[in-house]
Design a protein around this motif. Sequence first.
Motif, short mmCIF file in Angstrom:
data_model
loop_
_atom_site.label_atom_id
_atom_site.label_comp_id
_atom_site.label_asym_id
_atom_site.label_seq_id
_atom_site.Cartn_x
_atom_site.Cartn_y
_atom_site.Cartn_z
N THR A 63 0.83 -1.20 0.00
CA THR A 63 0.00 0.00 0.00
C THR A 63 0.86 1.25 0.00
O THR A 63 2.07 1.18 0.25
CB THR A 63 -0.92 0.04 1.23
N ILE A 64 0.24 2.37 -0.22
CA ILE A 64 0.95 3.64 -0.19
C ILE A 64 1.50 3.90 1.21
O ILE A 64 2.57 4.49 1.36
CB ILE A 64 0.06 4.82 -0.68
N ASN A 65 0.81 3.43 2.24
CA ASN A 65 1.31 3.60 3.60
C ASN A 65 2.60 2.81 3.83
O ASN A 65 3.53 3.30 4.48
CB ASN A 65 0.25 3.18 4.63
N ASP A 66 2.65 1.59 3.30
CA ASP A 66 3.87 0.78 3.39
C ASP A 66 5.02 1.48 2.66
O ASP A 66 6.14 1.54 3.16
CB ASP A 66 3.66 -0.61 2.78
N TYR A 67 4.71 1.97 1.48
CA TYR A 67 5.71 2.66 0.67
C TYR A 67 6.23 3.90 1.40
O TYR A 67 7.42 4.14 1.47
CB TYR A 67 5.10 3.05 -0.68
#
Length: 106
Positions: A63-67
């Motif tokens: 996800t964008i949060n992981d990234y």
Amino acid sequence: MSSYVRLVYDRIDFLEFKQNILFLKQPQHKASVFYELTLEDFLKIRDFTSSIEEKISIGEKYTINDYEKELFKIWAPIKSYPSSSTLVAKVLMSEDNFNSLFKYLN
């Protein structure tokens, strides 16, 4: 490929990255934080983004949060820029992989 040619290609990628940041940023935001970005930091970000694209390509959930979490570990000053991770991902990723980052947020 010789190391000199590789360096030239890396510098061109770096300049294109900074140019695309300026084109894609929100009009009300200043992108001065990217002025501090060095070639070495850019290469780390580019390599990290490339590895994420490979993971997405083989079907891993990312996800964008992981990234964003990993991006902030690589280059902490970027935290001060609003939506920095989204902007960096948009510049460096293919459109399909970029869209995949948001697939699991719904």
